[in-house]
Scaffold this motif. Sequence first.
Motif, PDB file in Angstrom:
ATOM      1  N   GLN A 176      53.954 -36.490 -68.990  1.00 31.68           N
ATOM      2  CA  GLN A 176      54.281 -36.908 -70.360  1.00 31.68           C
ATOM      3  C   GLN A 176      53.082 -36.695 -71.276  1.00 31.68           C
ATOM      4  OE1 GLN A 176      57.142 -39.722 -70.966  1.00 31.68           O
ATOM      5  NE2 GLN A 176      58.022 -38.491 -69.341  1.00 31.68           N
ATOM      6  N   ARG A 177      51.898 -37.014 -70.757  1.00 32.99           N
ATOM      7  CA  ARG A 177      50.696 -36.922 -71.593  1.00 32.99           C
ATOM      8  C   ARG A 177      50.191 -35.491 -71.708  1.00 32.99           C
ATOM      9  NH1 ARG A 177      46.440 -41.178 -69.347  1.00 32.99           N
ATOM     10  NH2 ARG A 177      45.196 -40.050 -70.876  1.00 32.99           N
ATOM     11  N   GLN A 178      50.406 -34.718 -70.672  1.00 31.53           N
ATOM     12  CA  GLN A 178      49.933 -33.329 -70.553  1.00 31.53           C
ATOM     13  C   GLN A 178      48.419 -33.187 -70.427  1.00 31.53           C
ATOM     14  OE1 GLN A 178      51.813 -29.925 -72.389  1.00 31.53           O
ATOM     15  NE2 GLN A 178      53.436 -31.266 -73.180  1.00 31.53           N
ATOM     16  N   SER A 179      47.646 -33.842 -71.324  1.00 35.82           N
ATOM     17  CA  SER A 179      46.182 -33.771 -71.232  1.00 35.82           C
ATOM     18  C   SER A 179      45.635 -35.141 -70.871  1.00 35.82           C
ATOM     19  CB  SER A 179      45.581 -33.296 -72.562  1.00 35.82           C
ATOM     20  OG  SER A 179      45.928 -31.939 -72.769  1.00 35.82           O
ATOM     21  N   PHE A 180      44.725 -35.157 -69.918  1.00 34.84           N
ATOM     22  CA  PHE A 180      44.217 -36.434 -69.400  1.00 34.84           C
ATOM     23  C   PHE A 180      42.930 -36.184 -68.627  1.00 34.84           C
ATOM     24  CE2 PHE A 180      47.093 -34.449 -66.420  1.00 34.84           C
ATOM     25  CZ  PHE A 180      46.441 -34.549 -65.199  1.00 34.84           C
ATOM     26  N   GLY A 185      38.217 -29.046 -71.019  1.00 34.48           N
ATOM     27  CA  GLY A 185      37.144 -29.802 -71.665  1.00 34.48           C
ATOM     28  C   GLY A 185      35.924 -29.813 -70.766  1.00 34.48           C
ATOM     29  N   PRO A 186      34.845 -30.475 -71.209  1.00 29.12           N
ATOM     30  CA  PRO A 186      33.609 -30.492 -70.417  1.00 29.12           C
ATOM     31  C   PRO A 186      33.741 -31.325 -69.130  1.00 29.12           C
ATOM     32  CG  PRO A 186      33.347 -31.782 -72.446  1.00 29.12           C
ATOM     33  CD  PRO A 186      34.711 -31.176 -72.506  1.00 29.12           C
ATOM     34  N   PRO A 209      38.484 -33.081 -67.543  1.00 28.01           N
ATOM     35  CA  PRO A 209      39.570 -32.974 -68.520  1.00 28.01           C
ATOM     36  C   PRO A 209      40.560 -31.892 -68.100  1.00 28.01           C
ATOM     37  CG  PRO A 209      37.393 -32.859 -69.587  1.00 28.01           C
ATOM     38  CD  PRO A 209      37.179 -32.673 -68.113  1.00 28.01           C
ATOM     39  N   LEU A 210      41.809 -32.292 -67.957  1.00 33.34           N
ATOM     40  CA  LEU A 210      42.846 -31.378 -67.464  1.00 33.34           C
ATOM     41  C   LEU A 210      44.019 -31.325 -68.425  1.00 33.34           C
ATOM     42  CD1 LEU A 210      43.222 -32.306 -63.659  1.00 33.34           C
ATOM     43  CD2 LEU A 210      42.140 -30.257 -64.611  1.00 33.34           C
ATOM     44  N   THR A 211      44.682 -30.176 -68.446  1.00 33.98           N
ATOM     45  CA  THR A 211      45.983 -30.064 -69.099  1.00 33.98           C
ATOM     46  C   THR A 211      46.962 -29.481 -68.088  1.00 33.98           C
ATOM     47  OG1 THR A 211      44.942 -29.741 -71.263  1.00 33.98           O
ATOM     48  CG2 THR A 211      47.240 -29.048 -71.051  1.00 33.98           C
TER      49      THR A 211
END
Length: 413
Positions: free
Chosen positions: A145-149, A390-391, A407-409
């Motif tokens: 649902q969030r996709q990026s986390f 992300g970093p 950081p993942l998508t």
Amino acid sequence: MSAKESLSAGSSGVHQVPLQEAVPLQIDPFSMDFFADPHPAHHVMREAAPVVYFPMWKTYGVARYEEVHAVLHDPQTYCSSRGVGLSDFAKEKPWRPASLILEADPPAHGRTRAVLSRVLSPAVMKPLRESFVVAADACVDQLLQRQSFDGIKDLAEAFPLSVFPDALGLKKDGREHLIPYAALVFNSFGPPNALRQRAQELSAPHQAYVQAQCQRENLAEGGIGAKIHACADTGEITPAEAPLLVRSLLSAGLDTTVYGIGAALYCLARYPAEWQRLRADLSLARNAFEEAVRFESPVQTFFRTTTKDVVLGNTAIPEGEKVLMFLASANRDPRRWDNPDQFDITRRASGHVGFGSGIHMCVGQLLARLEGEVMLHALARRVATLEITGPVTRAFNNTLRGLEALPLTIKAA
Ligand code: 8QM
């Protein structure tokens, strides 16, 4: 005959191979530079000699698979009861009462090991699997649902936190102490550097929490903690020993799996071809986790202490010396592994020493593998792509290697 020759002669006196010296190295294996990227230093240590020496911390070291394996399989000569960190319990008081399993030798070790082995056996794991699958699915659902986390906080920590404390039977209150307590334990195996000192300074509330949760009245019926206490009723262990054995699970059972699952996620995100192989064959989930443990070695090192003068790798080590085993280096020793720096989820990863080996080999390995397998299976079933967006930042700990943030998508399959 020189002292060196007589030492190498052995009991038969036939072999007169001159002994080598432990090669002294100026590397600090507990420095930030080392932790930032240990692999070049591991290579240097493996190539230097079978046994090296770190004058800075007055410890011997072994970084090749053969010697690491030999030390792990000779607990009489390389004991654990003097501590498996740098501190020698024969000379210094341990920072907390010694572990009844990790910091014990045969024959005492056998009795406590039998208890933890039974409460973490296949028969106990079997009914846990179903609830772990449900929890992993719920975790992946929410992340889709969030996709990026953050792969560390939101997955590698969130999933074990959603299953392990309940499996143990811990109260809901105060669980935020569990990860900081484990970080303290693992930093404390190291030398008295800033990491260890800072962890010790902040330790009181975490220690107080753990001490209380180990008591029988704080552990839910039917949980693994209660099963340990039940062994005091049969006389197998004393009532005073039970809380300390629960403490072992609180020390070793959560952060290790956080780092293990974090390692698997980091590997699968960096090697998309391996991720696609996993998606194409979900039965690879368990070995993918195993390979991630080999490749990243969440537990990087442990010490032993020599109980007598000994020759290892044709090098003399006196009695009462610390020997640092570089598990992570053994797990990538080209003498043992083909293409060791390649993450290959179909490799025969068994034989790696990421869970140790011999009589002290991880007693919770079935629980760890269950968590890893179930999470990778849930991810591979539902997620099409896994991208680092992300970093990536590293966590620093004297014993554990892993990430602070990832950081993942992800995109749904
Ligand atoms: C590391 O307290 C303990 O018994 C204990 C603490 C840490 C470990 C194992 C046991 C190896 C995972």
